[in-house]
Write a protein that holds these residues in place. Structure first.
Motif, PDB file in Angstrom:
ATOM      1  N   MET A  30      14.076  34.791  -6.209  1.00 62.23           N
ATOM      2  CA  MET A  30      14.989  35.697  -6.896  1.00 62.23           C
ATOM      3  C   MET A  30      16.181  36.089  -6.027  1.00 62.23           C
ATOM      4  SD  MET A  30      14.115  39.496  -8.391  1.00 62.23           S
ATOM      5  CE  MET A  30      13.606  40.089  -6.799  1.00 62.23           C
ATOM      6  N   LEU A  31      15.962  36.214  -4.708  1.00 64.03           N
ATOM      7  CA  LEU A  31      17.025  36.606  -3.778  1.00 64.03           C
ATOM      8  C   LEU A  31      17.458  35.437  -2.891  1.00 64.03           C
ATOM      9  CD1 LEU A  31      15.543  40.075  -2.815  1.00 64.03           C
ATOM     10  CD2 LEU A  31      17.512  39.649  -4.292  1.00 64.03           C
ATOM     11  N   GLY A  32      17.087  34.241  -3.261  1.00 57.58           N
ATOM     12  CA  GLY A  32      17.430  33.070  -2.460  1.00 57.58           C
ATOM     13  C   GLY A  32      16.422  32.854  -1.347  1.00 57.58           C
ATOM     14  N   ARG A  33      16.850  32.183  -0.287  1.00 60.58           N
ATOM     15  CA  ARG A  33      15.978  31.875   0.841  1.00 60.58           C
ATOM     16  C   ARG A  33      15.689  33.116   1.668  1.00 60.58           C
ATOM     17  NH1 ARG A  33      17.995  27.539   4.478  1.00 60.58           N
ATOM     18  NH2 ARG A  33      15.828  27.549   5.084  1.00 60.58           N
ATOM     19  N   LYS A  67      21.062  44.842   8.928  1.00 59.25           N
ATOM     20  CA  LYS A  67      22.008  45.295   7.909  1.00 59.25           C
ATOM     21  C   LYS A  67      21.436  44.964   6.527  1.00 59.25           C
ATOM     22  CE  LYS A  67      26.891  45.018   6.688  1.00 59.25           C
ATOM     23  NZ  LYS A  67      28.146  44.281   6.893  1.00 59.25           N
ATOM     24  N   VAL A  68      21.320  45.998   5.666  1.00 57.56           N
ATOM     25  CA  VAL A  68      20.643  45.872   4.375  1.00 57.56           C
ATOM     26  C   VAL A  68      21.644  45.892   3.217  1.00 57.56           C
ATOM     27  CG1 VAL A  68      18.926  46.908   2.824  1.00 57.56           C
ATOM     28  CG2 VAL A  68      18.618  47.044   5.311  1.00 57.56           C
ATOM     29  N   LYS A  69      21.436  45.000   2.252  1.00 59.09           N
ATOM     30  CA  LYS A  69      22.241  44.975   1.024  1.00 59.09           C
ATOM     31  C   LYS A  69      21.331  45.241  -0.164  1.00 59.09           C
ATOM     32  CE  LYS A  69      25.677  44.383  -1.725  1.00 59.09           C
ATOM     33  NZ  LYS A  69      26.618  45.492  -1.834  1.00 59.09           N
ATOM     34  N   ALA A  70      21.651  46.267  -0.951  1.00 54.00           N
ATOM     35  CA  ALA A  70      20.912  46.536  -2.188  1.00 54.00           C
ATOM     36  C   ALA A  70      21.399  45.569  -3.258  1.00 54.00           C
ATOM     37  CB  ALA A  70      21.130  47.973  -2.638  1.00 54.00           C
ATOM     38  N   ILE A  71      20.461  44.890  -3.877  1.00 54.89           N
ATOM     39  CA  ILE A  71      20.741  44.000  -5.007  1.00 54.89           C
ATOM     40  C   ILE A  71      20.064  44.665  -6.199  1.00 54.89           C
ATOM     41  CG2 ILE A  71      20.484  41.663  -5.937  1.00 54.89           C
ATOM     42  CD1 ILE A  71      22.155  41.700  -3.365  1.00 54.89           C
ATOM     43  N   ASN A  72      20.829  45.391  -6.990  1.00 54.93           N
ATOM     44  CA  ASN A  72      20.245  46.297  -7.983  1.00 54.93           C
ATOM     45  C   ASN A  72      20.387  45.854  -9.434  1.00 54.93           C
ATOM     46  OD1 ASN A  72      22.962  46.676  -8.231  1.00 54.93           O
ATOM     47  ND2 ASN A  72      22.950  48.819  -7.588  1.00 54.93           N
ATOM     48  N   ARG A  73      20.746  44.584  -9.650  1.00 55.90           N
ATOM     49  CA  ARG A  73      20.812  44.080 -11.030  1.00 55.90           C
ATOM     50  C   ARG A  73      20.792  42.557 -11.008  1.00 55.90           C
ATOM     51  NH1 ARG A  73      26.073  45.079  -9.554  1.00 55.90           N
ATOM     52  NH2 ARG A  73      27.622  43.547 -10.203  1.00 55.90           N
ATOM     53  N   GLN A  74      20.299  41.979 -12.088  1.00 58.54           N
ATOM     54  CA  GLN A  74      20.354  40.522 -12.224  1.00 58.54           C
ATOM     55  C   GLN A  74      21.803  40.079 -12.216  1.00 58.54           C
ATOM     56  OE1 GLN A  74      18.138  38.304 -11.953  1.00 58.54           O
ATOM     57  NE2 GLN A  74      16.212  39.333 -12.399  1.00 58.54           N
ATOM     58  N   HIS A 134      23.785  39.897  -9.781  1.00 55.87           N
ATOM     59  CA  HIS A 134      24.603  40.586  -8.777  1.00 55.87           C
ATOM     60  C   HIS A 134      25.398  39.507  -8.046  1.00 55.87           C
ATOM     61  CE1 HIS A 134      25.600  42.660  -5.048  1.00 55.87           C
ATOM     62  NE2 HIS A 134      25.279  43.809  -5.627  1.00 55.87           N
ATOM     63  N   PRO A 135      26.667  39.754  -7.721  1.00 56.18           N
ATOM     64  CA  PRO A 135      27.481  38.713  -7.077  1.00 56.18           C
ATOM     65  C   PRO A 135      26.912  38.190  -5.749  1.00 56.18           C
ATOM     66  CG  PRO A 135      28.746  40.759  -7.336  1.00 56.18           C
ATOM     67  CD  PRO A 135      27.422  40.968  -7.984  1.00 56.18           C
ATOM     68  N   LEU A 136      26.097  39.003  -5.062  1.00 53.66           N
ATOM     69  CA  LEU A 136      25.517  38.558  -3.793  1.00 53.66           C
ATOM     70  C   LEU A 136      24.015  38.277  -3.903  1.00 53.66           C
ATOM     71  CD1 LEU A 136      27.294  40.943  -1.232  1.00 53.66           C
ATOM     72  CD2 LEU A 136      28.052  38.732  -2.108  1.00 53.66           C
ATOM     73  N   GLN A 137      23.495  38.163  -5.112  1.00 55.25           N
ATOM     74  CA  GLN A 137      22.053  38.044  -5.328  1.00 55.25           C
ATOM     75  C   GLN A 137      21.404  36.970  -4.455  1.00 55.25           C
ATOM     76  OE1 GLN A 137      20.745  38.229  -9.395  1.00 55.25           O
ATOM     77  NE2 GLN A 137      18.763  37.343  -8.925  1.00 55.25           N
ATOM     78  N   LYS A 138      22.011  35.843  -4.331  1.00 57.36           N
ATOM     79  CA  LYS A 138      21.428  34.762  -3.526  1.00 57.36           C
ATOM     80  C   LYS A 138      22.247  34.420  -2.290  1.00 57.36           C
ATOM     81  CE  LYS A 138      18.875  32.902  -7.323  1.00 57.36           C
ATOM     82  NZ  LYS A 138      17.678  32.144  -7.366  1.00 57.36           N
ATOM     83  N   THR A 139      23.369  35.097  -2.100  1.00 54.63           N
ATOM     84  CA  THR A 139      24.259  34.762  -0.975  1.00 54.63           C
ATOM     85  C   THR A 139      24.447  35.930  -0.009  1.00 54.63           C
ATOM     86  OG1 THR A 139      26.225  35.393  -2.235  1.00 54.63           O
ATOM     87  CG2 THR A 139      25.522  33.077  -2.373  1.00 54.63           C
ATOM     88  N   TRP A 140      23.626  36.965  -0.106  1.00 54.08           N
ATOM     89  CA  TRP A 140      23.769  38.159   0.716  1.00 54.08           C
ATOM     90  C   TRP A 140      23.836  37.817   2.203  1.00 54.08           C
ATOM     91  CZ3 TRP A 140      19.358  38.491   3.666  1.00 54.08           C
ATOM     92  CH2 TRP A 140      18.216  37.839   3.154  1.00 54.08           C
ATOM     93  N   TYR A 158      24.548  40.148   5.867  1.00 53.49           N
ATOM     94  CA  TYR A 158      23.377  41.016   5.695  1.00 53.49           C
ATOM     95  C   TYR A 158      22.125  40.324   6.224  1.00 53.49           C
ATOM     96  CZ  TYR A 158      26.459  43.793   2.842  1.00 53.49           C
ATOM     97  OH  TYR A 158      27.509  44.570   2.420  1.00 53.49           O
ATOM     98  N   ASP A 159      21.214  41.125   6.786  1.00 53.81           N
ATOM     99  CA  ASP A 159      19.959  40.611   7.325  1.00 53.81           C
ATOM    100  C   ASP A 159      18.806  40.731   6.336  1.00 53.81           C
ATOM    101  OD1 ASP A 159      20.942  40.137  10.073  1.00 53.81           O
ATOM    102  OD2 ASP A 159      21.219  42.324  10.051  1.00 53.81           O
ATOM    103  N   THR A 160      18.906  41.713   5.442  1.00 54.87           N
ATOM    104  CA  THR A 160      17.851  41.993   4.470  1.00 54.87           C
ATOM    105  C   THR A 160      18.480  42.316   3.126  1.00 54.87           C
ATOM    106  OG1 THR A 160      16.384  42.894   6.189  1.00 54.87           O
ATOM    107  CG2 THR A 160      15.894  43.549   3.922  1.00 54.87           C
ATOM    108  N   ALA A 161      17.896  41.768   2.075  1.00 50.76           N
ATOM    109  CA  ALA A 161      18.279  42.154   0.715  1.00 50.76           C
ATOM    110  C   ALA A 161      17.151  43.024   0.173  1.00 50.76           C
ATOM    111  CB  ALA A 161      18.474  40.925  -0.162  1.00 50.76           C
ATOM    112  N   TRP A 162      17.528  44.098  -0.517  1.00 48.34           N
ATOM    113  CA  TRP A 162      16.541  45.039  -1.053  1.00 48.34           C
ATOM    114  C   TRP A 162      16.761  45.212  -2.546  1.00 48.34           C
ATOM    115  CZ3 TRP A 162      17.756  50.408  -2.432  1.00 48.34           C
ATOM    116  CH2 TRP A 162      16.632  51.137  -2.832  1.00 48.34           C
ATOM    117  N   VAL A 163      15.688  45.016  -3.317  1.00 47.57           N
ATOM    118  CA  VAL A 163      15.709  45.270  -4.754  1.00 47.57           C
ATOM    119  C   VAL A 163      15.040  46.625  -4.977  1.00 47.57           C
ATOM    120  CG1 VAL A 163      14.880  44.512  -7.010  1.00 47.57           C
ATOM    121  CG2 VAL A 163      15.640  42.816  -5.325  1.00 47.57           C
ATOM    122  N   PRO A 164      15.807  47.624  -5.461  1.00 44.55           N
ATOM    123  CA  PRO A 164      15.236  48.954  -5.682  1.00 44.55           C
ATOM    124  C   PRO A 164      14.177  48.937  -6.789  1.00 44.55           C
ATOM    125  CG  PRO A 164      17.648  49.014  -5.734  1.00 44.55           C
ATOM    126  CD  PRO A 164      17.234  47.578  -5.753  1.00 44.55           C
TER     127      PRO A 164
END
Length: 161
Positions: A55-58, A92-99, A101-107, A112-118
């Motif tokens: 869902m968030l890429g690799r 460095k954390v990026k919130a990915i809060n919707r399907q 999201h422009p950075l969903q798989k490229t954060w 960014y080091d971590t993607a977070w889905v609330p």
């Protein structure tokens, strides 16, 4: 068989308990990764590796929520599931809060080091949070947690006359 997941509440030194709305940049958190017994043995022997996608890429998929991790792998027998408890420096954390999201798989490509889905944002069916950590070197294994049988309590009903 009725089973439950047990977790010790003792946090390692320097680790932050989940209390805020999301992981904060450059903090260390206890997180969990649900997997099979065989995969857990491999991870314990060789460490985590980035998934090929999701869902968030690799990355390495984790949650600060034991309940979330204990559901994985979905549709796998619970008695063969293992949760690996880890310590994570989220960077460095990026919130990915919707399907979509422009950075969903490229954060990660954006620094960014971590993607977070609330939780409860509509991206995860369970409504529970999810994290994806790019660099497995940010993850230190603490322990493994296996489901434990719940002791059945038997009540006898007596009739008094």
């Amino acid at each position: 068989m009725n089973i439950k997941w047990a977790e010790n509440n003792n946090l390692p030194s320097g680790v932050v308990r989940v209390e805020g709305p999301g992981p904060e940049d450059d903090k260390i958190y206890v997180m969990y990764h649900g997997t099979t017994s065989a995969n857990a043995r491999s991870i314990l022997a060789s460490g985590f590796r980035r998934s090929s996608g999701g869902m968030l890429g690799r990355g390495v998929y984790l949650s600060r929520d034991l309940e979330k991790a204990s559901r994985y792998p979905i549709d796998h027998p619970e008695d063969d599931r293992v949760v690996i408890k880890v310590r994570v420096n989220v960077g460095k954390v990026k919130a990915i809060n919707r399907q979509n999201h422009p950075l969903q798989k490229t954060w990660h490509d954006h620094g960014y080091d971590t993607a977070w889905v609330p939780p409860n944002c509509g991206m995860v069916k369970s409504g529970l949070e999810e994290n994806c950590v790019w660099d497995p070197e940010r993850i230190t294994i603490i322990d493994t947690i296996k489901p434990k049988p719940i002791q059945a309590v038997v009540f006898s009903i007596c009739s008094f006359t």
